[in-house]
Scaffold this motif. Structure first.
Motif, PDB file in Angstrom:
ATOM      1  N   TYR A 263      -3.706  53.927  14.907  1.00 23.25           N
ATOM      2  CA  TYR A 263      -4.445  54.954  14.175  1.00 23.25           C
ATOM      3  C   TYR A 263      -4.986  56.011  15.140  1.00 23.25           C
ATOM      4  O   TYR A 263      -4.857  57.224  14.897  1.00 23.25           O
ATOM      5  CB  TYR A 263      -5.589  54.318  13.388  1.00 23.25           C
ATOM      6  CG  TYR A 263      -6.576  55.316  12.857  1.00 23.25           C
ATOM      7  CD1 TYR A 263      -6.264  56.125  11.762  1.00 23.25           C
ATOM      8  CD2 TYR A 263      -7.824  55.479  13.469  1.00 23.25           C
ATOM      9  CE1 TYR A 263      -7.162  57.072  11.287  1.00 23.25           C
ATOM     10  CE2 TYR A 263      -8.731  56.414  12.992  1.00 23.25           C
ATOM     11  CZ  TYR A 263      -8.394  57.210  11.903  1.00 23.25           C
ATOM     12  OH  TYR A 263      -9.274  58.149  11.442  1.00 23.25           O
TER      13      TYR A 263
ATOM     14  N   LYS B 266     -14.032  55.510  11.801  1.00 24.13           N
ATOM     15  CA  LYS B 266     -13.090  56.075  10.833  1.00 24.13           C
ATOM     16  C   LYS B 266     -11.979  55.087  10.496  1.00 24.13           C
ATOM     17  O   LYS B 266     -11.519  55.025   9.344  1.00 24.13           O
ATOM     18  CB  LYS B 266     -12.502  57.372  11.383  1.00 24.13           C
ATOM     19  CG  LYS B 266     -13.500  58.525  11.414  1.00 24.13           C
ATOM     20  CD  LYS B 266     -12.838  59.816  11.866  1.00 24.13           C
ATOM     21  CE  LYS B 266     -13.829  60.980  11.817  1.00 24.13           C
ATOM     22  NZ  LYS B 266     -13.221  62.261  12.253  1.00 24.13           N
TER      23      LYS B 266
ATOM     24  N   ARG C 291     -10.850  52.541   6.631  1.00 22.26           N
ATOM     25  CA  ARG C 291      -9.541  52.335   6.015  1.00 22.26           C
ATOM     26  C   ARG C 291      -9.308  50.875   5.600  1.00 22.26           C
ATOM     27  O   ARG C 291      -8.300  50.567   4.964  1.00 22.26           O
ATOM     28  CB  ARG C 291      -8.426  52.764   6.964  1.00 22.26           C
ATOM     29  CG  ARG C 291      -8.418  54.260   7.258  1.00 22.26           C
ATOM     30  CD  ARG C 291      -7.331  54.621   8.259  1.00 22.26           C
ATOM     31  NE  ARG C 291      -7.274  56.068   8.418  1.00 22.26           N
ATOM     32  CZ  ARG C 291      -6.537  56.885   7.651  1.00 22.26           C
ATOM     33  NH1 ARG C 291      -5.799  56.372   6.691  1.00 22.26           N
ATOM     34  NH2 ARG C 291      -6.547  58.186   7.843  1.00 22.26           N
TER      35      ARG C 291
ATOM     36  N   ASN D  49       6.624  59.581   7.431  1.00 20.19           N
ATOM     37  CA  ASN D  49       5.234  60.022   7.365  1.00 20.19           C
ATOM     38  C   ASN D  49       4.534  59.516   6.120  1.00 20.19           C
ATOM     39  O   ASN D  49       3.354  59.806   5.902  1.00 20.19           O
ATOM     40  CB  ASN D  49       5.172  61.549   7.403  1.00 20.19           C
ATOM     41  CG  ASN D  49       5.549  62.099   8.769  1.00 20.19           C
ATOM     42  OD1 ASN D  49       5.220  61.495   9.788  1.00 20.19           O
ATOM     43  ND2 ASN D  49       6.227  63.234   8.778  1.00 20.19           N
TER      44      ASN D  49
ATOM     45  N   PRO E 234       2.456  57.220   3.752  1.00 24.96           N
ATOM     46  CA  PRO E 234       1.398  56.248   4.041  1.00 24.96           C
ATOM     47  C   PRO E 234       1.864  54.820   3.774  1.00 24.96           C
ATOM     48  O   PRO E 234       2.717  54.579   2.910  1.00 24.96           O
ATOM     49  CB  PRO E 234       0.265  56.663   3.105  1.00 24.96           C
ATOM     50  CG  PRO E 234       0.918  57.433   2.016  1.00 24.96           C
ATOM     51  CD  PRO E 234       2.089  58.124   2.652  1.00 24.96           C
TER      52      PRO E 234
ATOM     53  N   GLY F 190      -2.404  58.395  16.358  1.00 21.82           N
ATOM     54  CA  GLY F 190      -1.704  59.164  15.333  1.00 21.82           C
ATOM     55  C   GLY F 190      -0.411  58.530  14.867  1.00 21.82           C
ATOM     56  O   GLY F 190       0.338  59.129  14.095  1.00 21.82           O
TER      57      GLY F 190
ATOM     58  N   PRO G   1       0.661  56.475   9.792  1.00 19.44           N
ATOM     59  CA  PRO G   1       0.764  57.640   8.907  1.00 19.44           C
ATOM     60  C   PRO G   1      -0.537  57.959   8.193  1.00 19.44           C
ATOM     61  O   PRO G   1      -1.305  57.058   7.825  1.00 19.44           O
ATOM     62  CB  PRO G   1       1.858  57.209   7.914  1.00 19.44           C
ATOM     63  CG  PRO G   1       2.680  56.213   8.667  1.00 19.44           C
ATOM     64  CD  PRO G   1       1.710  55.468   9.527  1.00 19.44           C
ATOM     65  N   GLU G   2      -0.788  59.229   8.010  1.00 13.64           N
ATOM     66  CA  GLU G   2      -2.000  59.689   7.329  1.00 13.64           C
ATOM     67  C   GLU G   2      -2.059  59.095   5.922  1.00 13.64           C
ATOM     68  O   GLU G   2      -1.059  59.049   5.202  1.00 13.64           O
ATOM     69  CB  GLU G   2      -2.003  61.216   7.242  1.00 13.64           C
ATOM     70  CG  GLU G   2      -3.299  61.803   6.715  1.00 13.64           C
ATOM     71  CD  GLU G   2      -4.477  61.539   7.642  1.00 13.64           C
ATOM     72  OE1 GLU G   2      -5.603  61.412   7.131  1.00 13.64           O
ATOM     73  OE2 GLU G   2      -4.267  61.473   8.873  1.00 13.64           O
ATOM     74  N   GLY G   3      -3.235  58.616   5.535  1.00 14.60           N
ATOM     75  CA  GLY G   3      -3.405  58.034   4.210  1.00 14.60           C
ATOM     76  C   GLY G   3      -3.132  56.547   4.153  1.00 14.60           C
ATOM     77  O   GLY G   3      -3.257  55.929   3.078  1.00 14.60           O
ATOM     78  N   SER G   4      -2.763  55.955   5.280  1.00 15.28           N
ATOM     79  CA  SER G   4      -2.495  54.517   5.308  1.00 15.28           C
ATOM     80  C   SER G   4      -3.794  53.728   5.240  1.00 15.28           C
ATOM     81  O   SER G   4      -4.867  54.223   5.589  1.00 15.28           O
ATOM     82  CB  SER G   4      -1.750  54.142   6.598  1.00 15.28           C
ATOM     83  OG  SER G   4      -0.488  54.780   6.649  1.00 15.28           O
TER      84      SER G   4
ATOM     85  N   LYS H  87     -13.670  56.975  16.492  1.00 15.28           N
ATOM     86  CA  LYS H  87     -12.360  56.507  16.047  1.00 15.28           C
ATOM     87  C   LYS H  87     -12.482  55.158  15.350  1.00 15.28           C
ATOM     88  O   LYS H  87     -11.856  54.919  14.305  1.00 15.28           O
ATOM     89  CB  LYS H  87     -11.411  56.385  17.246  1.00 15.28           C
ATOM     90  CG  LYS H  87     -10.942  57.700  17.819  1.00 15.28           C
ATOM     91  CD  LYS H  87      -9.928  58.383  16.910  1.00 15.28           C
ATOM     92  CE  LYS H  87      -9.327  59.610  17.572  1.00 15.28           C
ATOM     93  NZ  LYS H  87      -8.363  60.314  16.688  1.00 15.28           N
TER      94      LYS H  87
END
Length: 399
Positions: free
Chosen positions: A30, A72, A76, A3, A5, A33, A36-39, A69
């Protein structure tokens, strides 16, 4: 999958492969899901842009995703301007990295691999490397490339991308072999009359003239896609899935072309009419745009089964499959392009993120393929080059 990032760096971020496949695949991961969160994603290219310009450039590639989506996901993405041979560019890239879990994807022409890998190494940048085929243009160049890669990256962190290994059609075949005992038992010379592995395309070289003319159909898709498909069918399935790349390598190593009593290879080569109209292709080029070759396997249960590889461009129909013909007249076809399937790049990038090498070509696979293809290429060049009409059936009738 961890998990933690990750940072995913795309070299060649303004190129066709990044636009059509890599960035949409990352967006899909992404959206589901799986990223990983913060990637974050770092796009590296030479155009004098900032983050906003690159996001605007790549946004049309994400039309298939819900707008929320896509927006967002775009947030990143960061952009680093640079050139592959410039140490200052790699220093700027290093400053832009926000995590310790880094994946570098080389979506560039093969001639840039060495300078990028050296640039990363000299800058002290470490992580995992995704590198696109072709892996060299013969055995010697493949071995040289591998030495260069392993100078800076450990073998378990090198992912050689042959996107056919990410096709769901191959996964269907492998799962069938694992779960259907009757089907697995049928895979032998006692039951099978022949096997055909095909990659037929309706389009021509489409602006890839210079690259394609230097390679030809056998190197472009025979050395990689077709052999990987065939190896997935022929290999002895290991108990541990991590042994799959080695099992494929052993299957390829056991292949040899069928030879006639006169010592000629059982093959045919052709070139579509109008091939030389491409301005990048020299007049008089003898490069094949179609080939058909018959192989044999040294694996005991496959001995004497005709294994036919066929590929070509500007043909009547599009087809990418493995067809098993049984002696009782029945057939079993595994289509590589399953309607509605996830894109191969989604599968492969997700596998790389979790360290799963089974969907990637191992170094021994690459070497085994070149050991087969190098002499086969020499044999093919001795054969006449047949002309065939666009939209036809190729030169297969001459075999």
């Amino acid at each position: 999958m961890s998990n933690a990032p990750i940072t995913f760096v795309i070299f060649g971020a303004t190129g066709d492969l990044a636009q059509r496949k890599i960035v949409p695949a990352l967006c899909a991961l992404y959206a589901s899901g799986a990223l990983p969160e913060g990637s974050d994603i770092v796009a590296f290219s030479r155009r004098p842009w900032g983050d906003a310009e690159y996001r605007s450039f790549i946004q049309p590639s994400l039309k298939a995703f819900p707008e929320e989506k896509a927006v967002k996901f775009l947030e990143r993405i960061r952009y680093v301007q640079g050139t592959f041979g410039d140490p200052a560019s790699f220093a700027a890239l290093k400053d832009a990295l926000r995590t310790q879990n880094i994946f570098f994807h080389l979506a560039v022409q093969p001639e840039f691999y060495e300078s990028i890998v050296h640039g990363l190494g000299d800058a002290g940048l470490q992580g995992s490397l995704l590198i696109e085929k072709p892996f060299g243009h013969n055995y010697a160049s493949a071995a040289s490339l591998e030495r260069g890669l392993e100078k800076y990256f450990s073998p378990e962190h090198i992912f050689r991308v042959d996107h056919y290994l990410g096709k769901e059609g191959l996964e269907v075949l492998l799962n069938r072999r694992r779960t259907d005992a009757d089907f697995e038992k049928s895979l032998s010379s006692e039951r099978i009359a022949s096997v055909a592995v095909r990659l037929l395309e309706t389009f021509d070289v489409e602006g890839r003239g210079e690259f394609y003319d230097a390679a030809g159909a056998l190197k472009d898709v025979g050395q990689n896609h077709l052999l990987e498909m065939l190896a997935t069918l022929l290999m002895n399935i290991p108990e541990d899935a991590r042994g799959i790349p080695q099992a494929r390598a052993e299957a390829i190593a056991g292949l040899a072309p069928k030879m006639s009593v006169q010592g000629a290879v059982a093959a045919v080569r052709g070139q579509y009419e109008g091939y030389h109209a491409d301005p990048e292709i020299p007049d008089g080029s003898q490069t094949e745009t179609y080939f058909k070759v018959e192989l044999r396997s040294a694996i005991p249960r496959w001995q004497d089964v005709p294994l036919v590889l066929e590929a070509g461009k500007a043909l009547r129909e599009k087809k990418s499959d493995i067809e098993i013909s049984y002696k009782d007249g029945s057939k079993q076809v595994f289509d590589m392009d399953i309607p509605g399937a996830r894109d191969a790049y989604e599968h492969m990038i997700e596998a790389a993120l979790r360290g799963d090498a089974t969907r990637f070509a191992g170094s021994e696979e690459v070497f085994a393929a070149w050991k087969l293809i190098d002499p086969l290429r020499e044999q093919l060049l001795k054969l006449p080059l047949h002309r065939y009409d666009r939209g036809g059936d190729g030169a297969g009738r001459f075999l």
